[in-house]
Write a protein that holds these residues in place. Structure first.
Motif, mmCIF file in Angstrom:
data_model
loop_
_atom_site.group_PDB
_atom_site.id
_atom_site.type_symbol
_atom_site.label_atom_id
_atom_site.label_comp_id
_atom_site.label_asym_id
_atom_site.label_seq_id
_atom_site.Cartn_x
_atom_site.Cartn_y
_atom_site.Cartn_z
ATOM 1 N N ALA A 53 49.612 1.791 1.241
ATOM 2 C CA ALA A 53 49.351 2.572 2.452
ATOM 3 C C ALA A 53 49.627 4.046 2.200
ATOM 4 O O ALA A 53 48.853 4.913 2.615
ATOM 5 C CB ALA A 53 50.207 2.060 3.602
ATOM 6 N N GLU A 54 50.712 4.316 1.489
ATOM 7 C CA GLU A 54 51.036 5.704 1.150
ATOM 8 C C GLU A 54 49.982 6.290 0.220
ATOM 9 O O GLU A 54 49.581 7.440 0.388
ATOM 10 C CB GLU A 54 52.416 5.791 0.503
ATOM 11 C CG GLU A 54 53.545 5.551 1.471
ATOM 12 C CD GLU A 54 54.894 5.456 0.798
ATOM 13 O OE1 GLU A 54 54.977 5.601 -0.444
ATOM 14 O OE2 GLU A 54 55.885 5.237 1.520
ATOM 15 N N GLN A 55 49.539 5.507 -0.747
ATOM 16 C CA GLN A 55 48.512 5.981 -1.673
ATOM 17 C C GLN A 55 47.221 6.294 -0.937
ATOM 18 O O GLN A 55 46.554 7.285 -1.233
ATOM 19 C CB GLN A 55 48.257 4.945 -2.783
ATOM 20 C CG GLN A 55 49.416 4.757 -3.741
ATOM 21 C CD GLN A 55 49.802 6.019 -4.477
ATOM 22 O OE1 GLN A 55 48.955 6.841 -4.812
ATOM 23 N NE2 GLN A 55 51.085 6.195 -4.714
ATOM 24 N N ILE A 58 47.676 9.547 0.920
ATOM 25 C CA ILE A 58 47.614 10.664 -0.031
ATOM 26 C C ILE A 58 46.166 10.960 -0.407
ATOM 27 O O ILE A 58 45.742 12.115 -0.448
ATOM 28 C CB ILE A 58 48.471 10.370 -1.286
ATOM 29 C CG1 ILE A 58 49.957 10.424 -0.924
ATOM 30 C CG2 ILE A 58 48.153 11.353 -2.414
ATOM 31 C CD1 ILE A 58 50.883 9.904 -2.003
ATOM 32 N N ARG A 59 45.390 9.911 -0.646
ATOM 33 C CA ARG A 59 43.987 10.097 -1.003
ATOM 34 C C ARG A 59 43.231 10.804 0.124
ATOM 35 O O ARG A 59 42.487 11.761 -0.114
ATOM 36 C CB ARG A 59 43.327 8.750 -1.317
ATOM 37 C CG ARG A 59 41.911 8.858 -1.859
ATOM 38 C CD ARG A 59 41.179 7.525 -1.857
ATOM 39 N NE ARG A 59 40.942 7.002 -0.519
ATOM 40 C CZ ARG A 59 40.023 7.493 0.330
ATOM 41 N NH1 ARG A 59 39.272 8.502 -0.013
ATOM 42 N NH2 ARG A 59 39.860 6.950 1.522
ATOM 43 N N LYS A 60 43.447 10.360 1.360
ATOM 44 C CA LYS A 60 42.779 10.980 2.506
ATOM 45 C C LYS A 60 43.181 12.440 2.646
ATOM 46 O O LYS A 60 42.346 13.305 2.937
ATOM 47 C CB LYS A 60 43.116 10.216 3.794
ATOM 48 C CG LYS A 60 42.430 8.891 3.918
ATOM 49 C CD LYS A 60 42.840 8.189 5.214
ATOM 50 C CE LYS A 60 42.200 6.829 5.325
ATOM 51 N NZ LYS A 60 42.652 6.115 6.548
ATOM 52 N N VAL A 63 41.424 14.619 0.087
ATOM 53 C CA VAL A 63 40.028 14.852 0.464
ATOM 54 C C VAL A 63 39.962 15.937 1.536
ATOM 55 O O VAL A 63 39.152 16.861 1.461
ATOM 56 C CB VAL A 63 39.359 13.541 0.948
ATOM 57 C CG1 VAL A 63 38.030 13.822 1.634
ATOM 58 C CG2 VAL A 63 39.183 12.575 -0.209
ATOM 59 N N GLU A 64 40.828 15.828 2.541
ATOM 60 C CA GLU A 64 40.826 16.826 3.614
ATOM 61 C C GLU A 64 41.239 18.196 3.093
ATOM 62 O O GLU A 64 40.654 19.211 3.482
ATOM 63 C CB GLU A 64 41.741 16.401 4.751
ATOM 64 C CG GLU A 64 41.736 17.419 5.866
ATOM 65 C CD GLU A 64 42.123 16.852 7.212
ATOM 66 O OE1 GLU A 64 42.175 17.655 8.147
ATOM 67 O OE2 GLU A 64 42.344 15.648 7.326
ATOM 68 N N LEU A 65 42.227 18.243 2.211
ATOM 69 C CA LEU A 65 42.655 19.512 1.631
ATOM 70 C C LEU A 65 41.512 20.185 0.882
ATOM 71 O O LEU A 65 41.295 21.392 1.015
ATOM 72 C CB LEU A 65 43.849 19.298 0.697
ATOM 73 C CG LEU A 65 44.350 20.542 -0.043
ATOM 74 C CD1 LEU A 65 44.821 21.606 0.936
ATOM 75 C CD2 LEU A 65 45.461 20.163 -1.009
ATOM 76 N N LYS A 66 40.754 19.402 0.124
ATOM 77 C CA LYS A 66 39.616 19.951 -0.624
ATOM 78 C C LYS A 66 38.589 20.542 0.342
ATOM 79 O O LYS A 66 38.081 21.648 0.137
ATOM 80 C CB LYS A 66 38.977 18.851 -1.481
ATOM 81 C CG LYS A 66 37.838 19.344 -2.330
ATOM 82 C CD LYS A 66 37.250 18.230 -3.169
ATOM 83 C CE LYS A 66 36.084 18.752 -3.994
ATOM 84 N NZ LYS A 66 35.393 17.700 -4.709
ATOM 85 N N ARG A 67 38.282 19.816 1.425
ATOM 86 C CA ARG A 67 37.309 20.281 2.408
ATOM 87 C C ARG A 67 37.776 21.566 3.077
ATOM 88 O O ARG A 67 37.029 22.539 3.186
ATOM 89 C CB ARG A 67 37.068 19.202 3.471
ATOM 90 C CG ARG A 67 36.028 19.589 4.522
ATOM 91 C CD ARG A 67 35.903 18.545 5.626
ATOM 92 N NE ARG A 67 37.140 18.300 6.352
ATOM 93 C CZ ARG A 67 37.633 19.106 7.306
ATOM 94 N NH1 ARG A 67 36.991 20.187 7.643
ATOM 95 N NH2 ARG A 67 38.760 18.790 7.916
ATOM 96 N N VAL A 68 39.025 21.611 3.477
ATOM 97 C CA VAL A 68 39.569 22.784 4.156
ATOM 98 C C VAL A 68 39.614 23.981 3.202
ATOM 99 O O VAL A 68 39.313 25.113 3.605
ATOM 100 C CB VAL A 68 40.968 22.469 4.745
ATOM 101 C CG1 VAL A 68 41.676 23.715 5.232
ATOM 102 C CG2 VAL A 68 40.847 21.452 5.861
ATOM 103 N N THR A 69 39.940 23.748 1.955
ATOM 104 C CA THR A 69 39.959 24.825 0.967
ATOM 105 C C THR A 69 38.561 25.397 0.768
ATOM 106 O O THR A 69 38.386 26.626 0.706
ATOM 107 C CB THR A 69 40.530 24.310 -0.381
ATOM 108 O OG1 THR A 69 41.850 23.806 -0.155
ATOM 109 C CG2 THR A 69 40.592 25.412 -1.421
#
Length: 92
Positions: A53-55, A58-60, A63-69
């Motif tokens: 669940a933690e993994q 982290i994956r989600k 992905v969101e960090l990449k999009r926001v960046t």
């Protein structure tokens, strides 16, 4: 002497503790196994679920960090572009 128990047996013993709420000593006594073994099986059963669940979280988040960046970088480029256009139009 170490006995080898089938996976189904271990899973059922763990299920009685985790899902049905029976105590480890109770289940161990009923099934004729050591408390220590059952405590080990229960701890082993709990760890992978929380780790997975933690993994997934982290994956989600990655992905969101990449999009926001990427969005931020586009906005930076747009700001630079409009700032240069604004300077050109004020010089006329």
């Amino acid at each position: 002497m170490n006995k080898k128990y089938p996976d189904e047996f271990k899973q059922e013993a763990v299920r009685q503790v985790i899902e049905k709420g029976h105590s480890v000593p109770d289940v161990a006594k009923r099934l004729g196994i050591s408390d220590k073994s059952l405590y080990y099986w229960v701890s082993k059963a709990k760890v992978p679920a929380s780790q997975s669940a933690e993994q997934e979280e982290i994956r989600k988040l990655k992905v969101e960090l990449k999009r926001v960046t990427e969005e931020r970088n586009i906005l930076k480029e747009a700001a630079v572009y409009f700032a240069s256009e604004s300077k050109k139009s004020t010089r006329s």
